[in-house]
Design a protein around this motif. Structure first.
Motif, PDB file in Angstrom:
ATOM      1  N   LEU A 166      54.385  29.374  21.189  1.00 44.34           N
ATOM      2  CA  LEU A 166      55.481  29.213  20.223  1.00 44.34           C
ATOM      3  C   LEU A 166      55.161  28.151  19.180  1.00 44.34           C
ATOM      4  O   LEU A 166      55.426  28.318  17.981  1.00 44.34           O
ATOM      5  CB  LEU A 166      56.770  28.847  20.961  1.00 44.34           C
ATOM      6  CG  LEU A 166      57.401  29.944  21.817  1.00 44.34           C
ATOM      7  CD1 LEU A 166      58.518  29.364  22.681  1.00 44.34           C
ATOM      8  CD2 LEU A 166      57.953  31.063  20.930  1.00 44.34           C
ATOM      9  N   LEU A 167      54.581  27.030  19.624  1.00 41.86           N
ATOM     10  CA  LEU A 167      54.314  25.928  18.699  1.00 41.86           C
ATOM     11  C   LEU A 167      53.139  26.224  17.781  1.00 41.86           C
ATOM     12  O   LEU A 167      53.090  25.747  16.648  1.00 41.86           O
ATOM     13  CB  LEU A 167      54.060  24.641  19.495  1.00 41.86           C
ATOM     14  CG  LEU A 167      55.297  24.108  20.242  1.00 41.86           C
ATOM     15  CD1 LEU A 167      54.937  22.876  21.061  1.00 41.86           C
ATOM     16  CD2 LEU A 167      56.422  23.777  19.272  1.00 41.86           C
ATOM     17  N   ARG A 168      52.175  27.003  18.258  1.00 44.39           N
ATOM     18  CA  ARG A 168      51.063  27.380  17.379  1.00 44.39           C
ATOM     19  C   ARG A 168      51.556  28.241  16.219  1.00 44.39           C
ATOM     20  O   ARG A 168      50.991  28.198  15.125  1.00 44.39           O
ATOM     21  CB  ARG A 168      49.998  28.137  18.167  1.00 44.39           C
ATOM     22  CG  ARG A 168      49.156  27.270  19.099  1.00 44.39           C
ATOM     23  CD  ARG A 168      47.977  28.057  19.656  1.00 44.39           C
ATOM     24  NE  ARG A 168      47.295  27.343  20.715  1.00 44.39           N
ATOM     25  CZ  ARG A 168      46.395  26.391  20.535  1.00 44.39           C
ATOM     26  NH1 ARG A 168      46.069  26.046  19.295  1.00 44.39           N
ATOM     27  NH2 ARG A 168      45.811  25.795  21.557  1.00 44.39           N
ATOM     28  N   ALA A 169      52.582  29.034  16.462  1.00 49.35           N
ATOM     29  CA  ALA A 169      53.108  29.926  15.422  1.00 49.35           C
ATOM     30  C   ALA A 169      54.175  29.265  14.564  1.00 49.35           C
ATOM     31  O   ALA A 169      54.603  29.835  13.563  1.00 49.35           O
ATOM     32  CB  ALA A 169      53.687  31.181  16.079  1.00 49.35           C
ATOM     33  N   ALA A 170      54.606  28.059  14.941  1.00 50.82           N
ATOM     34  CA  ALA A 170      55.688  27.385  14.221  1.00 50.82           C
ATOM     35  C   ALA A 170      55.136  26.604  13.026  1.00 50.82           C
ATOM     36  O   ALA A 170      53.940  26.301  12.961  1.00 50.82           O
ATOM     37  CB  ALA A 170      56.428  26.443  15.168  1.00 50.82           C
ATOM     38  N   PRO A 171      55.998  26.253  12.054  1.00 51.91           N
ATOM     39  CA  PRO A 171      55.546  25.416  10.935  1.00 51.91           C
ATOM     40  C   PRO A 171      55.016  24.078  11.438  1.00 51.91           C
ATOM     41  O   PRO A 171      55.437  23.574  12.469  1.00 51.91           O
ATOM     42  CB  PRO A 171      56.829  25.237  10.108  1.00 51.91           C
ATOM     43  CG  PRO A 171      57.706  26.385  10.487  1.00 51.91           C
ATOM     44  CD  PRO A 171      57.401  26.671  11.923  1.00 51.91           C
ATOM     45  N   GLU A 197      44.955  22.901  15.364  1.00 53.43           N
ATOM     46  CA  GLU A 197      45.553  23.759  14.338  1.00 53.43           C
ATOM     47  C   GLU A 197      45.362  23.227  12.925  1.00 53.43           C
ATOM     48  O   GLU A 197      45.744  23.885  11.958  1.00 53.43           O
ATOM     49  CB  GLU A 197      47.057  23.921  14.616  1.00 53.43           C
ATOM     50  CG  GLU A 197      47.369  24.637  15.918  1.00 53.43           C
ATOM     51  CD  GLU A 197      46.852  26.060  15.937  1.00 53.43           C
ATOM     52  OE1 GLU A 197      47.052  26.789  14.945  1.00 53.43           O
ATOM     53  OE2 GLU A 197      46.209  26.440  16.934  1.00 53.43           O
ATOM     54  N   GLY A 198      44.775  22.037  12.786  1.00 52.85           N
ATOM     55  CA  GLY A 198      44.569  21.472  11.456  1.00 52.85           C
ATOM     56  C   GLY A 198      45.854  21.065  10.763  1.00 52.85           C
ATOM     57  O   GLY A 198      45.948  21.129   9.521  1.00 52.85           O
TER      58      GLY A 198
END
Length: 489
Positions: A166-171, A197-198
């Motif tokens: 979820l957090l990888r796909a979040a802003p 994730e940079g």
């Protein structure tokens, strides 16, 4: 609220009696949720029913809970406190029934997270299905300390994997609250994810390395900042970016961040600045500074000799340590001179440096046992330990007197305890009723571990008298020691 099951059991009783969830449980503390989970199942013997039951189930409300949870679709709605008890209940069918009702209760989401590692497969699968339906990135951030705690359990990887997806796909800004979370594990997780994730620029990573107190985070963020800086430099950007990264690192409180910044000075073409860190308070930073200067053709040892021999009243203590770290035995003369420096930290580092160089003048070092600074006395005692039996035992015994400073008494006892036989026993017995708790404890342990050696005559009257004074220890120990020393009990 504490995190042990005893507090969880007390919270369970309060919930059963009708207390609101927020009144009985510190809902912001992840340990409180796991304590409640364990405490609900904490059992004790119930005499009137001749069986084991948790304390909360002995209440009238507790006896009604199972019926309320399994009473069918027409059962009355349950308060959040009762549902919390059901979600932690010892019976799997009740936990499963409570899960069905918890779907629309966001305040109980932490217990759904806990149930995702449940030992009963049906309950565990139901909890995972429910969590996958209701958890979003914002909730994952709010529950991350608990999620990581559960993730360390057996069968707990589901919750961390779900939250990470979820957090990888979040802003990128979604992670921001986690960077300053009080929980160190949570901050480590957040920065690891941000680096992967940079999400953070090299300058932001450098500031994070300088700000955070955790050494793992300091190293991870500093390394990532410098790696990102190298990539940007390869792309043709100007050297201005170096200042944005290096200055926060060089000014950081944490040694790992400063060390990374100092090492990067070489690649930035600013090796000369490393000289300013040769006297740093941290050994790892001094080592990096010496490396950078040597690569540039400099001589750190000459710098240390010059600084330590200049009679500077503001000499940094780190410079003294640096001289010992890369110096030679011939540099002992400079270090001996610094044992009379006005600054206590410099004196202590000088004594430690002499020990590191294996240069110990017993007569001169003995005088430092009366230094007013505890750090100097402690370092002098450590330097004298290998030569402890060369010291006058009566001189040391006088320093065990209660009116002496604590550091003097501790160091004198440490040196006397390095002896054997009567000397060691005399020193220990002298401190058995010392006003200092720690010294008294060390002395008693020393008496208990004492053994007669070849220099102690069998049946020695002095040993008998000393052991009689030690009767404040248990009688068995005193009798055993007397028997070993050949003294009639």
């Amino acid at each position: 609220m504490g995190g042990d099951s005893g507090n969880g059991a007390a919270a369970a009783v309060r919930l059963a009696e009708g207390a609101a969830l927020g009144e009985a449980v510190d809902t912001a503390d992840p340990a409180a949720w796991t304590a409640l989970d364990a405490g609900v199942r904490e059992i004790a013997w119930r005499t009137d029913e001749h069986r084991w039951l948790p304390a909360w189930e002995r209440t009238e409300a507790g006896r009604a809970l199972a019926e309320a949870l399994t009473g069918g679709s027409d059962a009355r709605p349950l308060a959040e406190g009762w549902l919390a008890l059901g979600l932690c209940h010892r019976q799997g069918r009740i936990r499963a029934a409570a899960l069905e009702r918890a779907a629309a209760r966001p305040e109980l989401l932490p217990l759904v997270v806990v149930r995702c590692s449940d030992w009963a497969p049906p309950v565990r699968e139901d909890a995972r299905r429910l969590l996958a339906e209701v958890l979003d990135a914002e909730s994952a951030v709010r529950l991350m300390p608990l999620i990581l705690r559960i993730g360390r359990r057996g069968r707990g990887d589901f919750v961390t994997d779900l939250a990470t997806r979820l957090l990888r796909a979040a802003p990128r800004e979604t992670l921001a609250p986690l960077y300053t979370d009080a929980d160190r594990t949570t901050r480590r997780y957040a920065y690891r994810l941000a680096v992967e994730e940079g999400h953070l620029s090299p300058a932001e990573l450098a500031r994070a390395a300088a700000r955070d107190t955790d050494t793992v985070i300091q190293s991870r963020c500093a390394d990532a900042a410098l790696a990102g800086l190298a990539l940007r430099g390869a792309g043709g950007e100007t050297g201005v970016a170096y200042d944005d990264v290096l200055e926060p690192l060089l000014g950081a409180r944490g040694a790992q961040a400063r060390a990374a910044g100092v090492t990067a000075l070489r690649r930035a073409g600013r090796s000369g600045r490393a000289a300013g860190f040769l006297g740093d308070r941290a050994g790892v930073v001094r080592a990096c500074a010496r490396y950078v200067l040597r690569q540039a053709g400099g001589d750190p040892l000459a710098w240390y000799r010059e600084r330590c021999g200049a009679g500077d009243p503001a000499l940094p203590a780190g410079a003294v340590s640096g001289l010992a770290e890369c110096g030679e035995r011939a540099d002992a003369e400079l270090l001996w001179a610094l044992t009379s420096h006005a600054v206590a930290a410099v004196r202590a580092r000088a004594v430690a440096g002499l020990r590191a160089l294996d240069v110990t003048d017993v007569a001169l070092m003995r005088e430092l046992l009366d230094d007013p600074a505890p750090g100097v006395v402690r370092e002098a005692a450590l330097a004298l330990l290998p030569s402890a039996r060369m010291l006058d035992e009566r001189w040391l015994m006088r320093r065990l007197a209660a009116q002496r400073p604590r550091q003097v008494r501790v160091s004198a006892f440490r040196l006397l305890n390095a002896h054997e036989g009567l000397v060691r026993l005399r020193a220990a017995v002298a401190l058995l009723d010392d006003p200092d708790d720690r010294l008294r404890y060390w002395a008693r342990q020393s008496v208990r571990r004492w053994r007669p050696t070849a220099d102690v005559p069998r049946g020695s009257a002095e040993v008998g008298e000393l052991l009689d004074r030690a009767r404040l220890l248990d009688t068995y120990t005193v009798h055993r020691l007397k028997w070993e020393a050949g003294i009639k009990v």
